[in-house]
Design a protein around this motif. Structure first.
Motif, PDB file in Angstrom:
ATOM      1  N   GLU A   1      -4.363  -3.051  -4.899  1.00  0.00           N
ATOM      2  CA  GLU A   1      -4.250  -2.199  -3.712  1.00  0.00           C
ATOM      3  C   GLU A   1      -5.109  -0.950  -3.873  1.00  0.00           C
ATOM      4  O   GLU A   1      -5.824  -0.547  -2.958  1.00  0.00           O
ATOM      5  CB  GLU A   1      -2.792  -1.782  -3.473  1.00  0.00           C
ATOM      6  N   VAL A   2      -5.009  -0.333  -5.059  1.00  0.00           N
ATOM      7  CA  VAL A   2      -5.753   0.908  -5.294  1.00  0.00           C
ATOM      8  C   VAL A   2      -7.243   0.663  -5.152  1.00  0.00           C
ATOM      9  O   VAL A   2      -7.938   1.370  -4.411  1.00  0.00           O
ATOM     10  CB  VAL A   2      -5.446   1.472  -6.702  1.00  0.00           C
ATOM     11  N   TYR A   3      -7.738  -0.350  -5.851  1.00  0.00           N
ATOM     12  CA  TYR A   3      -9.175  -0.581  -5.828  1.00  0.00           C
ATOM     13  C   TYR A   3      -9.663  -1.012  -4.447  1.00  0.00           C
ATOM     14  O   TYR A   3     -10.770  -0.671  -4.035  1.00  0.00           O
ATOM     15  CB  TYR A   3      -9.575  -1.602  -6.896  1.00  0.00           C
ATOM     16  N   LEU A   4      -8.808  -1.736  -3.728  1.00  0.00           N
ATOM     17  CA  LEU A   4      -9.186  -2.143  -2.377  1.00  0.00           C
ATOM     18  C   LEU A   4      -9.356  -0.908  -1.490  1.00  0.00           C
ATOM     19  O   LEU A   4     -10.347  -0.778  -0.758  1.00  0.00           O
ATOM     20  CB  LEU A   4      -8.111  -3.074  -1.799  1.00  0.00           C
ATOM     21  N   LEU A   5      -8.396   0.002  -1.598  1.00  0.00           N
ATOM     22  CA  LEU A   5      -8.451   1.223  -0.791  1.00  0.00           C
ATOM     23  C   LEU A   5      -9.695   2.046  -1.151  1.00  0.00           C
ATOM     24  O   LEU A   5     -10.437   2.501  -0.276  1.00  0.00           O
ATOM     25  CB  LEU A   5      -7.187   2.056  -1.019  1.00  0.00           C
ATOM     26  N   ILE A   6      -9.926   2.213  -2.456  1.00  0.00           N
ATOM     27  CA  ILE A   6     -11.058   3.039  -2.902  1.00  0.00           C
ATOM     28  C   ILE A   6     -12.385   2.384  -2.481  1.00  0.00           C
ATOM     29  O   ILE A   6     -13.315   3.081  -2.071  1.00  0.00           O
ATOM     30  CB  ILE A   6     -11.001   3.228  -4.439  1.00  0.00           C
TER      31      ILE A   6
ATOM     32  N   PHE B   1       0.818  -1.216   0.000  1.00  0.00           N
ATOM     33  CA  PHE B   1       0.000   0.000   0.000  1.00  0.00           C
ATOM     34  C   PHE B   1       0.852   1.266   0.000  1.00  0.00           C
ATOM     35  O   PHE B   1       0.358   2.342  -0.247  1.00  0.00           O
ATOM     36  CB  PHE B   1      -0.955  -0.002   1.195  1.00  0.00           C
ATOM     37  N   LEU B   2       2.174   1.112   0.291  1.00  0.00           N
ATOM     38  CA  LEU B   2       3.037   2.291   0.325  1.00  0.00           C
ATOM     39  C   LEU B   2       3.168   2.916  -1.062  1.00  0.00           C
ATOM     40  O   LEU B   2       3.419   4.109  -1.181  1.00  0.00           O
ATOM     41  CB  LEU B   2       4.412   1.917   0.872  1.00  0.00           C
ATOM     42  N   THR B   3       2.959   2.086  -2.102  1.00  0.00           N
ATOM     43  CA  THR B   3       3.077   2.626  -3.453  1.00  0.00           C
ATOM     44  C   THR B   3       1.983   3.648  -3.740  1.00  0.00           C
ATOM     45  O   THR B   3       2.021   4.324  -4.759  1.00  0.00           O
ATOM     46  CB  THR B   3       2.977   1.505  -4.502  1.00  0.00           C
ATOM     47  N   LEU B   4       0.994   3.737  -2.852  1.00  0.00           N
ATOM     48  CA  LEU B   4      -0.094   4.696  -3.069  1.00  0.00           C
ATOM     49  C   LEU B   4       0.246   6.082  -2.528  1.00  0.00           C
ATOM     50  O   LEU B   4      -0.395   7.065  -2.867  1.00  0.00           O
ATOM     51  CB  LEU B   4      -1.378   4.202  -2.389  1.00  0.00           C
TER      52      LEU B   4
ATOM     53  N   ASN C   1      -8.460   4.624 -11.194  1.00  0.00           N
ATOM     54  CA  ASN C   1      -8.002   4.211 -12.523  1.00  0.00           C
ATOM     55  C   ASN C   1      -6.706   4.926 -12.896  1.00  0.00           C
ATOM     56  O   ASN C   1      -5.788   4.336 -13.458  1.00  0.00           O
ATOM     57  CB  ASN C   1      -9.070   4.527 -13.573  1.00  0.00           C
ATOM     58  N   PHE C   2      -6.657   6.230 -12.568  1.00  0.00           N
ATOM     59  CA  PHE C   2      -5.486   7.044 -12.862  1.00  0.00           C
ATOM     60  C   PHE C   2      -4.259   6.492 -12.156  1.00  0.00           C
ATOM     61  O   PHE C   2      -3.211   6.287 -12.762  1.00  0.00           O
ATOM     62  CB  PHE C   2      -5.767   8.489 -12.428  1.00  0.00           C
ATOM     63  N   ILE C   3      -4.409   6.216 -10.856  1.00  0.00           N
ATOM     64  CA  ILE C   3      -3.269   5.756 -10.063  1.00  0.00           C
ATOM     65  C   ILE C   3      -2.794   4.379 -10.535  1.00  0.00           C
ATOM     66  O   ILE C   3      -1.600   4.160 -10.718  1.00  0.00           O
ATOM     67  CB  ILE C   3      -3.634   5.716  -8.563  1.00  0.00           C
ATOM     68  N   GLN C   4      -3.752   3.473 -10.786  1.00  0.00           N
ATOM     69  CA  GLN C   4      -3.318   2.124 -11.174  1.00  0.00           C
ATOM     70  C   GLN C   4      -2.673   2.120 -12.559  1.00  0.00           C
ATOM     71  O   GLN C   4      -1.888   1.241 -12.877  1.00  0.00           O
ATOM     72  CB  GLN C   4      -4.454   1.117 -11.054  1.00  0.00           C
TER      73      GLN C   4
END
Lengths: 225, 218
Positions: free
Chosen positions: A189-194, A7-10, A178-181
Motif C-alpha cells: 500500500e505504501v509503495y503504491l501510494l508513493i 490504505f487506512l493504515t497509512l 520505507n519508514f512507514i512500511q
C-alpha cells in the motif's frame, strides 16, 4: 497476511509523508535550477575554453553519463569523507543531483548550440553586441528553446532518480515510504501510494515547465520548427 | 580480522561485475521482447490497444525504477508469494526497459515516411508485406543507434537491484566497504568498472549515429 489492500493504515503517517514530499520537491526545485545553470556553463566552456578545461569537462560529462546515479551518490557521500571532505546527506544528495543533471543537460544543450549557424554569432557582433551579449541572445536562448522539451524530460528523470537518495538517509518520499512500511508492515500500500505521488509530481513538473516555456520562449515560437 | 589488499577488493568487485552483466543481459532480452510486443500494440489500429500501451509507457516512464522494484519485490511478498531479489529485479527491469524501448522503436517506425505505406498499398502489398519488406528494414536501421545507446541505461539501471539485496557490482561495493572502510577506493573502482562497461557502448552508439547521419538517413 492476505492479499487485501488497506490504505487506512497509512493515515497515522500523514506527517511523515508530507515531510518526505517536501524534501523531494525542494531538492528537485533547487537542483533543477543549479543543474541547468551549471549545464549552461559547462556547455559554454566545452566549446570556448582552453583545451585542458574542455578535456576535463568532457571527462566529467562522460564519467557522469556512464556510471549509475547511486554510485555517484555513494562516492560523494561515503567516498569523499575518506579524503577528509565531510558532507551531510542532504548536501551530498544536492551535489550528486546537480552534477548528474548538469552533465546530461550540457550534452543536450551542446546539440542545441551546435545547431546555431556560426554566421549568426558574427551577425550579432556586427550589430554591435558584445561577445557575451550576442552569445546570450543569438546562441544560448534559441538553443535553450530548441532543446527545451529534452531538458524537461531530463529534469524529470533526475527527479525520479532522486528516490535513491533515501539510501543515504535523506528523508525524501522514498525514505518516508520505507519508514512507514517498517512500522505498519503494509509495504505494498505504501509503495503504491508513493509511486502515485511520484507520477503526479512528474506530470505536474512537465505541465509547469511547459507553462514557463510558453512564456519565456514566446518570441521564439516561430523559430521552433 | 582479514586484511584486504587492493587486489582482493578489485577481484571481488570483478566477480560481482559478472552478475551486473548477467542481470543486464536478462533485463535487455526481456525488455526487448516485451518492448517489441508493445511497439506493435501501440501501432495497431485498435484504439484501446493503443491507449493501453500509451498508459503503460507513461506509467513506467513517470515513476521511479526503484518504486517499481519495491512494488514487485515487496508486493509479491505481501500477496503471499515471496520472490527472490533476482526475479524481482529481472521483472522490474524488463517492464521498465520495455516501456522505453517501445517509445524508441515506435519513433523509428513512424520516422519512415508515411508515403511509403501508401505506395506499398498501391503496389498491392498487404499490411504484413509492407511491414516486412518496406517499413521494418528501414526502421531497423534507424533503431540500432538509440537502442545501443539505451543499453547503457540498462546497465546503470541494474545498480538499483543492490537496494533489494541482489549482490551485483554496487552491492559488492557497499559490502566491501563495510568490511574494509575504504570507501574512496572502493566506490571509485565501482564507478570505473561501470564506466568500463558503459563507455564503449556509448561510443559505439555515437559511431552508429554518425554513420546513419553521414548516410543521409537522419
Amino acid at each position: 497476511m492476505g492479499p487485501t489492500l488497506d490504505f487506512l493504515t497509512l493515515l497515522p503517517y500523514v506527517s511523515e509523508l508530507l515531510k518526505g514530499l517536501t524534501t523531494t520537491v525542494i531538492l528537485t526545485l533547487v537542483t533543477t535550477l543549479t543543474g541547468l545553470a551549471l549545464a549552461v556553463a559547462v556547455a559554454y566552456l566545452r566549446v570556448n575554453a582552453q583545451p585542458w578545461v574542455r578535456w576535463g569537462l568532457g571527462g566529467y560529462v562522460e564519467l557522469t553519463r556512464n556510471t549509475p546515479f547511486i554510485v555517484q551518490l555513494f562516492f560523494i557521500f561515503f567516498g569523499l569523507p575518506g579524503l577528509g571532505i565531510k558532507i551531510d546527506a542532504i548536501t551530498a544528495a544536492f551535489i550528486a543531483m546537480t552534477l548528474n543533471l548538469a552533465a546530461y543537460s550540457a550534452e543536450i544543450l551542446r546539440a542545441g548550440i551546435s545547431a546555431t549557424a556560426k554566421g549568426q554569432l558574427e551577425a550579432g557582433r556586427a550589430l554591435g553586441m558584445t561577445t557575451l551579449q550576442s552569445y546570450r541572445h543569438v546562441v544560448l536562448v534559441p538553443a535553450f528553446a530548441r532543446v527545451y522539451p529534452a531538458l524537461i524530460s531530463q529534469s524529470i528523470i533526475v527527479m525520479l532518480g532522486s528516490a535513491v537518495v533515501s539510501q543515504i538517509s535523506v528523508f525524501d518520499l522514498t525514505y518516508a515510504a520505507n519508514f512507514i512500511q517498517s512500522r505498519n508492515f503494509r509495504s505494498f500500500e505504501v509503495y503504491l501510494l508513493i509511486t502515485l505521488v511520484y507520477l503526479l509530481l512528474a506530470f505536474g513538473m512537465r505541465r509547469s515547465f511547459m507553462l514557463v516555456g510558453k512564456r519565456v520562449f514566446a518570441y521564439q515560437q516561430g523559430e521552433q520548427r | 580480522m582479514i586484511e584486504f589488499t587492493l587486489w582482493d577488493i578489485l577481484r571481488n568487485l570483478l566477480l560481482a561485475t559478472r552478475w551486473t552483466i548477467v542481470l543486464s543481459l536478462i533485463a535487455f532480452v526481456g525488455g526487448a521482447t516485451v518492448g517489441l510486443l508493445l511497439t506493435f500494440m501501440r501501432l495497431s489500429s485498435n484504439r484501446w490497444l493503443q491507449r493501453l500501451t500509451s498508459l503503460y509507457v507513461d506509467l513506467f516512464q513517470g515513476t521511479p525504477l526503484l518504486m517499481q522494484l519495491f512494488l514487485i519485490f515487496f508486493g509479491a511478498a505481501a500477496m503471499g508469494h515471496p520472490i527472490s531479489a533476482w526475479l524481482a529485479a529481472s521483472i522490474a527491469l524488463t517492464l521498465f526497459i520495455s516501456a522505453f524501448l517501445c517509445d524508441i522503436w515506435r519513433g523509428c517506425l513512424e520516422a519512415v515516411a508515411k508515403g511509403q505505406w501508401h505506395a506499398s498499398r498501391v503496389l498491392g502489398m498487404n499490411y504484413f508485406q509492407t511491414m516486412r519488406h518496406v517499413i521494418l528494414p528501414q526502421a531497423l536501421r534507424l533503431s540500432i543507434p538509440p537502442t545501443v545507446g539505451f543499453s547503457v541505461q540498462v546497465i546503470k539501471g541494474t545498480a538499483l537491484a543492490s537496494i533489494i539485496g541482489f549482490v551485483e557490482l554496487t552491492k559488492a561495493g557497499t559490502m566491501l566497504n563495510n568490511a574494509t572502510f575504504e570507501p574512496f577506493t572502493i566506490f571509485a573502482l565501482v564507478a570505473l568498472l561501470y564506466f568500463a562497461l558503459c563507455y564503449p557502448l556509448s561510443c559505439y552508439a555515437r559511431y552508429l549515429e554518425k554513420k546513419l547521419y553521414d548516410a543521409g538517413l537522419r
